[in-house]
Design a protein around this motif. Structure first.
Motif, PDB file in Angstrom:
ATOM      1  N   ASP A 140      16.638 -17.089  21.037  1.00 22.11           N
ATOM      2  CA  ASP A 140      16.947 -18.489  20.788  1.00 22.11           C
ATOM      3  C   ASP A 140      16.947 -18.793  19.287  1.00 22.11           C
ATOM      4  OD1 ASP A 140      17.610 -21.031  21.516  1.00 22.11           O
ATOM      5  OD2 ASP A 140      15.754 -21.463  22.576  1.00 22.11           O
ATOM      6  N   ALA A 141      17.452 -19.970  18.938  1.00 22.48           N
ATOM      7  CA  ALA A 141      17.410 -20.415  17.547  1.00 22.48           C
ATOM      8  C   ALA A 141      15.973 -20.362  17.046  1.00 22.48           C
ATOM      9  CB  ALA A 141      17.951 -21.839  17.438  1.00 22.48           C
ATOM     10  N   ASP A 144      13.367 -22.769  17.888  1.00 22.88           N
ATOM     11  CA  ASP A 144      13.194 -23.034  19.316  1.00 22.88           C
ATOM     12  C   ASP A 144      12.547 -21.880  20.074  1.00 22.88           C
ATOM     13  OD1 ASP A 144      14.377 -25.562  19.167  1.00 22.88           O
ATOM     14  OD2 ASP A 144      16.388 -24.732  19.336  1.00 22.88           O
ATOM     15  N   THR A 184      21.779 -22.801  24.265  1.00 18.80           N
ATOM     16  CA  THR A 184      22.029 -22.337  22.906  1.00 18.80           C
ATOM     17  C   THR A 184      23.371 -21.621  22.867  1.00 18.80           C
ATOM     18  OG1 THR A 184      19.669 -22.065  22.469  1.00 18.80           O
ATOM     19  CG2 THR A 184      21.184 -20.881  21.021  1.00 18.80           C
ATOM     20  N   ASN A 197      24.366 -17.768  15.711  1.00 15.51           N
ATOM     21  CA  ASN A 197      23.805 -18.932  16.379  1.00 15.51           C
ATOM     22  C   ASN A 197      24.348 -20.207  15.779  1.00 15.51           C
ATOM     23  OD1 ASN A 197      21.184 -21.000  16.318  1.00 15.51           O
ATOM     24  ND2 ASN A 197      21.551 -20.006  18.259  1.00 15.51           N
ATOM     25  N   GLU A 199      23.368 -23.580  15.118  1.00 14.38           N
ATOM     26  CA  GLU A 199      22.233 -24.505  15.084  1.00 14.38           C
ATOM     27  C   GLU A 199      22.709 -25.910  14.732  1.00 14.38           C
ATOM     28  OE1 GLU A 199      18.402 -22.902  13.613  1.00 14.38           O
ATOM     29  OE2 GLU A 199      19.646 -21.356  12.732  1.00 14.38           O
TER      30      GLU A 199
END
Length: 199
Positions: A140-141, A144, A184, A197, A199
């Motif tokens: 995940d980011a 997070d 995500t 990613n 974000e």
């Protein structure tokens, strides 16, 4: 042990025919716990428990020249570099062209020295030069990544004219006894580099 039934439809007759694929399975292997198939019907990744208790992804293939009713052949077995018996490796699998994505939602994440319980991980395997290899791992980011996130419980792949997108479901963590969850997304230019990613 487990087995898989593959259903196809003949373009000429319009009838569905059944194929049964079965590897050298043993008691408790649970072949077929998760399965996917590519768009042209020639690549079939499925999950089974390996001999050490960890799960593995078995890749079955058949030639595009073969017709419905012919057998699938076990081409290779994929195992995550950080895979442990408790990681739930293979809870979800997706095949996209020459790429296979495998979820391990109970993994401690990409940092083996400082694992975060059930934060989750997605493995990206790629086929190139006649062999499969582990191309990337995703979590995940950064802000997070929490215990009980279960990142990689579900995910899907799609694309537009210029990019590919990986969308990952993250059902946890629990706050005050309630699982909030989120999605995500990752993007990469077609066939170039890793997914980044968003974000």
């Amino acid at each position: 042990a487990g087995s898989m039934s593959v259903f196809g439809r003949s373009r000429t007759t319009g009838l569905f025919e059944e194929e049964t694929t079965k590897a050298n399975t043993v008691f408790g292997q649970e072949l077929g716990a998760s399965v996917d198939i590519d768009s042209d019907g020639t690549l079939l990744p499925t999950v089974a428990a390996g001999s050490t208790g960890t799960r593995e992804v078995q890749i079955f293939q058949r030639s595009t020249s073969e017709t419905i009713g012919t057998s699938w052949n076990l081409a290779t077995v994929l195992v995550g570099s950080q895979n442990e018996a408790s990681d739930e490796f293979g809870s979800h699998v997706r095949v996209y062209s020459d790429n296979v994505f495998v979820g391990a939602p109970a993994s401690g994440g990409v940092n083996e020295l400082n694992p975060i319980t059930n934060s989750g991980l997605i493995y990206h395997f790629e086929y190139s030069n006649n062999s499969w290899f582990e191309a990337e791992t995703y979590n995940d980011a950064e802000d997070d990544i929490l215990a009980q996130n279960k990142f990689g419980t579900s995910f899907d792949i799609t694309r537009d004219a210029n990019s590919q997108f990986l969308l990952a479901g993250v059902p946890g963590p629990a706050t005050g006894g309630t699982f909030h969850g989120h999605v995500t997304s990752f993007t990469r230019e077609l066939l170039v580099g890793k997914y980044l990613n968003n974000e």
